[in-house]
Design a protein around this motif. Structure first.
Motif, PDB file in Angstrom:
ATOM      1  N   ILE A   4      10.946 -25.657  -8.564  1.00  0.00           N
ATOM      2  CA  ILE A   4      12.136 -25.170  -9.255  1.00  0.00           C
ATOM      3  C   ILE A   4      13.172 -24.713  -8.227  1.00  0.00           C
ATOM      4  O   ILE A   4      12.843 -24.000  -7.283  1.00  0.00           O
ATOM      5  N   GLU A   5      14.410 -25.112  -8.431  1.00  0.00           N
ATOM      6  CA  GLU A   5      15.498 -24.756  -7.518  1.00  0.00           C
ATOM      7  C   GLU A   5      16.216 -23.520  -8.059  1.00  0.00           C
ATOM      8  O   GLU A   5      16.674 -23.503  -9.196  1.00  0.00           O
ATOM      9  N   PHE A   6      16.332 -22.487  -7.223  1.00  0.00           N
ATOM     10  CA  PHE A   6      16.978 -21.243  -7.622  1.00  0.00           C
ATOM     11  C   PHE A   6      18.383 -21.105  -7.043  1.00  0.00           C
ATOM     12  O   PHE A   6      19.191 -20.356  -7.569  1.00  0.00           O
ATOM     13  N   LEU A   7      18.644 -21.803  -5.957  1.00  0.00           N
ATOM     14  CA  LEU A   7      19.964 -21.728  -5.332  1.00  0.00           C
ATOM     15  C   LEU A   7      20.217 -23.017  -4.575  1.00  0.00           C
ATOM     16  O   LEU A   7      19.341 -23.521  -3.871  1.00  0.00           O
ATOM     17  N   ARG A  75      24.426 -26.489   3.855  1.00  0.00           N
ATOM     18  CA  ARG A  75      23.843 -26.415   2.509  1.00  0.00           C
ATOM     19  C   ARG A  75      22.596 -25.536   2.565  1.00  0.00           C
ATOM     20  O   ARG A  75      21.712 -25.749   3.384  1.00  0.00           O
ATOM     21  N   LEU A  76      22.545 -24.562   1.676  1.00  0.00           N
ATOM     22  CA  LEU A  76      21.427 -23.637   1.603  1.00  0.00           C
ATOM     23  C   LEU A  76      20.727 -23.856   0.264  1.00  0.00           C
ATOM     24  O   LEU A  76      21.351 -23.753  -0.790  1.00  0.00           O
ATOM     25  N   VAL A  77      19.442 -24.186   0.329  1.00  0.00           N
ATOM     26  CA  VAL A  77      18.664 -24.484  -0.873  1.00  0.00           C
ATOM     27  C   VAL A  77      17.444 -23.565  -0.909  1.00  0.00           C
ATOM     28  O   VAL A  77      16.667 -23.515   0.043  1.00  0.00           O
ATOM     29  N   VAL A  78      17.292 -22.848  -2.017  1.00  0.00           N
ATOM     30  CA  VAL A  78      16.129 -21.988  -2.223  1.00  0.00           C
ATOM     31  C   VAL A  78      15.379 -22.535  -3.426  1.00  0.00           C
ATOM     32  O   VAL A  78      15.922 -22.626  -4.524  1.00  0.00           O
ATOM     33  N   THR A 101       9.311 -19.673   1.026  1.00  0.00           N
ATOM     34  CA  THR A 101      10.104 -18.652   0.333  1.00  0.00           C
ATOM     35  C   THR A 101       9.430 -17.282   0.392  1.00  0.00           C
ATOM     36  O   THR A 101      10.091 -16.271   0.576  1.00  0.00           O
ATOM     37  N   ALA A 102       8.126 -17.269   0.272  1.00  0.00           N
ATOM     38  CA  ALA A 102       7.396 -16.002   0.218  1.00  0.00           C
ATOM     39  C   ALA A 102       7.553 -15.161   1.482  1.00  0.00           C
ATOM     40  O   ALA A 102       7.498 -13.931   1.423  1.00  0.00           O
ATOM     41  N   PHE A 103       7.762 -15.799   2.630  1.00  0.00           N
ATOM     42  CA  PHE A 103       7.820 -15.053   3.889  1.00  0.00           C
ATOM     43  C   PHE A 103       9.222 -14.965   4.495  1.00  0.00           C
ATOM     44  O   PHE A 103       9.422 -14.302   5.507  1.00  0.00           O
ATOM     45  N   THR A 104      10.177 -15.630   3.911  1.00  0.00           N
ATOM     46  CA  THR A 104      11.544 -15.645   4.453  1.00  0.00           C
ATOM     47  C   THR A 104      12.255 -14.347   4.108  1.00  0.00           C
ATOM     48  O   THR A 104      12.239 -13.898   2.970  1.00  0.00           O
ATOM     49  N   MET A 142      25.071 -13.072   0.839  1.00  0.00           N
ATOM     50  CA  MET A 142      23.857 -12.296   1.079  1.00  0.00           C
ATOM     51  C   MET A 142      23.269 -11.792  -0.241  1.00  0.00           C
ATOM     52  O   MET A 142      22.062 -11.914  -0.481  1.00  0.00           O
ATOM     53  N   ARG A 143      24.107 -11.278  -1.118  1.00  0.00           N
ATOM     54  CA  ARG A 143      23.625 -10.772  -2.405  1.00  0.00           C
ATOM     55  C   ARG A 143      23.047 -11.905  -3.260  1.00  0.00           C
ATOM     56  O   ARG A 143      21.997 -11.750  -3.881  1.00  0.00           O
ATOM     57  N   THR A 144      23.738 -13.035  -3.281  1.00  0.00           N
ATOM     58  CA  THR A 144      23.269 -14.188  -4.058  1.00  0.00           C
ATOM     59  C   THR A 144      21.955 -14.714  -3.510  1.00  0.00           C
ATOM     60  O   THR A 144      21.031 -15.027  -4.263  1.00  0.00           O
ATOM     61  N   LEU A 145      21.865 -14.802  -2.192  1.00  0.00           N
ATOM     62  CA  LEU A 145      20.649 -15.301  -1.551  1.00  0.00           C
ATOM     63  C   LEU A 145      19.474 -14.347  -1.759  1.00  0.00           C
ATOM     64  O   LEU A 145      18.352 -14.779  -2.031  1.00  0.00           O
ATOM     65  N   GLU A 146      19.717 -13.052  -1.647  1.00  0.00           N
ATOM     66  CA  GLU A 146      18.649 -12.072  -1.904  1.00  0.00           C
ATOM     67  C   GLU A 146      18.136 -12.187  -3.336  1.00  0.00           C
ATOM     68  O   GLU A 146      16.933 -12.142  -3.583  1.00  0.00           O
ATOM     69  N   ALA A 147      19.054 -12.359  -4.286  1.00  0.00           N
ATOM     70  CA  ALA A 147      18.650 -12.496  -5.688  1.00  0.00           C
ATOM     71  C   ALA A 147      17.846 -13.779  -5.895  1.00  0.00           C
ATOM     72  O   ALA A 147      16.835 -13.771  -6.608  1.00  0.00           O
TER      73      ALA A 147
END
Length: 160
Positions: A4-7, A75-78, A101-104, A142-147
């Motif tokens: 699943i893509e979150f960002l 491009r940043l993909v989470v 993702t778990a350790f980033t 930063m806020r979007t990426l943290e979320a």
């Protein structure tokens, strides 16, 4: 299982001069240099127009380099399992960063209450993110990426 893509965000450098503005600027500089070259030629200084031409050429090369760097996309993909940082240019696409993702984690540095540096970190490795952005846009990233990281981790554990 699908990832699943979150960002998925594109970061593009801002350039204040458009292609049309560049043509107008170069036209004005060329016209002024031609007028100055005519004056110097009339005075008998035959080498000055060569240097004025080199001046215009240097300006064109500098703007060409600026426009080329402006076409670079970050491009940043989470996703649920991975964080990827991809650099895209006209000629190539390359993976700059990939981590679970778990350790980033995100680290940031502030100066005078402005966010000046944002980095992805994991196990002693780090990669800068959003360097083309201004402090306010970097803070929003930063806020979007943290979320997104929080949501991706939460979805993996099944905690709601």
């Amino acid at each position: 299982m699908t990832d699943i893509e979150f960002l998925n965000v594109e970061i593009r450098p801002h350039r204040s001069l458009s292609d049309r503005g560049f043509i107008i600027l170069i036209s004005i500089v060329t016209a002024l240099n031609c007028a100055a070259a005519a004056v110097f030629l009339a005075m008998g200084a035959s080498l000055v127009p060569i240097f004025l031409g080199l001046d215009v050429l240097a300006l064109v090369i500098a703007f060409a380099a600026s426009f080329a760097s402006g076409r670079r996309i970050e491009r940043l993909v989470v996703t649920q399992s991975r964080v990827r940082l991809i650099e895209e240019t006209r000629r190539r696409t390359s993976l700059v960063w990939e981590s679970p993702t778990a350790f980033t984690r995100l680290t940031s540095r502030e100066e005078d209450e402005r966010l000046v540096d944002l980095r992805l970190t994991v196990s002693g490795r780090e990669a800068p993110v959003g360097q083309a952005l201004g402090p306010k846009a970097r803070l929003e990233l930063m806020r979007t990426l943290e979320a997104a990281l929080h949501e991706a981790r939460r979805s993996r554990t099944g905690a709601w």
